[in-house]
Enzyme design. Structure first.
Site, short mmCIF file in Angstrom:
data_model
loop_
_atom_site.label_atom_id
_atom_site.label_comp_id
_atom_site.label_asym_id
_atom_site.label_seq_id
_atom_site.Cartn_x
_atom_site.Cartn_y
_atom_site.Cartn_z
N MET A 235 0.84 -1.20 0.00
CA MET A 235 0.00 0.00 0.00
C MET A 235 0.88 1.25 0.00
SD MET A 235 -3.45 -0.86 2.01
CE MET A 235 -2.90 -0.56 3.67
N GLY A 236 2.15 1.07 -0.36
CA GLY A 236 3.04 2.22 -0.48
C GLY A 236 3.57 2.69 0.86
N HIS B 222 9.08 0.97 3.25
CA HIS B 222 10.16 0.97 4.24
C HIS B 222 10.99 -0.30 4.04
CE1 HIS B 222 7.59 -1.89 6.29
NE2 HIS B 222 6.62 -1.00 6.34
N HIS C 19 9.24 -3.66 3.34
CA HIS C 19 8.86 -3.88 1.94
C HIS C 19 10.12 -4.23 1.12
CE1 HIS C 19 5.65 -0.88 3.24
NE2 HIS C 19 4.93 -1.90 2.83
N GLN D 243 5.63 -11.76 7.24
CA GLN D 243 5.09 -12.40 8.45
C GLN D 243 4.56 -11.35 9.43
OE1 GLN D 243 7.93 -14.67 10.91
NE2 GLN D 243 6.56 -14.04 12.57
N ASP E 117 2.29 -9.36 8.90
CA ASP E 117 0.84 -9.54 8.83
C ASP E 117 0.57 -11.04 8.76
OD1 ASP E 117 -0.19 -6.61 8.36
OD2 ASP E 117 1.60 -6.86 7.15
N SER F 198 6.50 -0.51 10.03
CA SER F 198 5.15 -0.42 9.50
C SER F 198 4.92 1.00 8.98
CB SER F 198 4.14 -0.72 10.61
OG SER F 198 2.85 -0.29 10.24
N SER F 199 4.17 1.13 7.91
CA SER F 199 3.86 2.47 7.39
C SER F 199 3.10 3.25 8.45
CB SER F 199 3.02 2.36 6.12
OG SER F 199 3.63 1.47 5.21
N ARG F 200 2.32 2.55 9.25
CA ARG F 200 1.50 3.21 10.26
C ARG F 200 2.32 3.77 11.43
NH1 ARG F 200 -2.69 -0.74 8.61
NH2 ARG F 200 -4.50 0.47 7.97
#
Ligand code: AMP
Length: 279
Positions: free
Chosen positions: A27-28, A31, A34, A145, A147, A182-184
């Site tokens: 989802m872009g 980091h 990815h 992993q 997720d 994580s992007s979040r």
């Protein structure tokens, strides 16, 4: 490196590829987590395709779709550096023209863990992933992993529907202090970021206890809860779940055994973080 926005362009590009195609769905806001999937793909495949698509169907009504971090320029740079061959970067209407009536819904393994709290999430994930598989037709697809439940759900969908793609699951890449990338994580302020490391700390504490011989699930969960409770501010932060599960069925186990996973989801302020560790 190509950046393609339409399904037609992607299909034309794909037709010309002779060797193995590795695919990383994202989802872009990329980091090192990815990048590790991209590197794994590069090792096995002659061509690597990365999709960047913030999939609205996997966000619940009150979730963070609108504020999900985006930075396509930075993502393109990271992909170039990682020697990606092609980015698929479709717009919403390319993926969902608005007239669709099909969803792919995997049962059972979607009921545990995150599925309990995000009831429409996994069907959003499986629907977009099967669409991406059909558009890209990769030989091998790489998931993290990080997720864990998502990777199990996708493996199940691939097996049940006889999809012609191999699924690889790559280990979790962490920050120096152990926080899973994580992007979040971008949502976290300084105080929250300092608290966030407790997820990993608590998981390693429980895994150490397991190594020392503790198999009782209640005891192991208590170790985690005690650790996480230290950072929980009532009314602001919240533990969503702590579970010890079989990594194929995702069912809670009665007694922990080697190969099981401990999974955790915690709200730190408004940010929902997940993490897991294999025993
Ligand atoms: P996302 O962009 O968050 O949807 O993630 C895209 C893919 O990258 C998924 O397969 C994730 O599991 C994987 N991923 C995300 N964070 C990490 C991480 N810290 N380590 C390894 N893989 C990750």
């Amino acid at each position: 490196m190509r950046v393609l926005k339409t399904i037609k362009e992607l299909r034309e590009y794909r037709k010309k590829i002779m060797g193995k195609v590795g695919f990383v769905a994202t989802m872009g806001y990329l980091h090192k987590g990815h990048a590790s999937l991209i590197n794994a793909a590069r090792k096995e495949c002659s061509n690597v395709i990365v999709s960047i698509f913030v999939n609205p169907k996997q966000f619940g009504r009150n979730e963070d779709l609108d504020k999900y971090p985006r930075d396509i320029k930075r993502d393109i740079k990271l992909c170039k550096e990682a020697k990606v061959d092609c980015i698929f970067y479709p717009e919403n209407k390319e993926m969902y023209p608005g007239d669709e009536s099909t969803i792919v819904d995997v049962e059972k393994v979607t009921e545990a863990l995150c599925g309990k709290f995000r009831p429409t999430h996994f069907r959003g994930v499986t629907t977009v992933v099967i669409k991406l598989f059909n558009i890209i037709t990769p030989d091998i697809a790489y998931f993290g992993q990080k997720d864990l439940q998502q990777s199990v759900v996708i493996k199940k969908m691939t097996k049940d529907l006889n999809l012609n793609v191999e699924i690889r699951v790559c280990s979790i890449i962490r920050e120096k202090d152990g926080l899973a990338m994580s992007s979040r994580n971008k949502y976290l302020n300084i105080e929250e970021r300092a608290k966030a490391v407790t997820l990993y700390k608590s998981l390693t504490k429980a895994r150490n206890a397991f190594k020392e011989g503790i198999r009782n699930v209640k005891e192991l969960k208590t170790i985690i809860k005690k650790e996480v409770d230290k950072i929980i501010k009532k009314g602001i932060d919240q533990i969503q779940y702590i579970d010890i599960i079989d990594i194929n069925s995702l069912k809670s186990v009665k007694k922990a055994k080697k190969g099981d996973a401990i999974a955790i989801a915690v709200f730190i302020g408004k940010t929902r973080l997940i993490d897991n560790i294999i025993l």
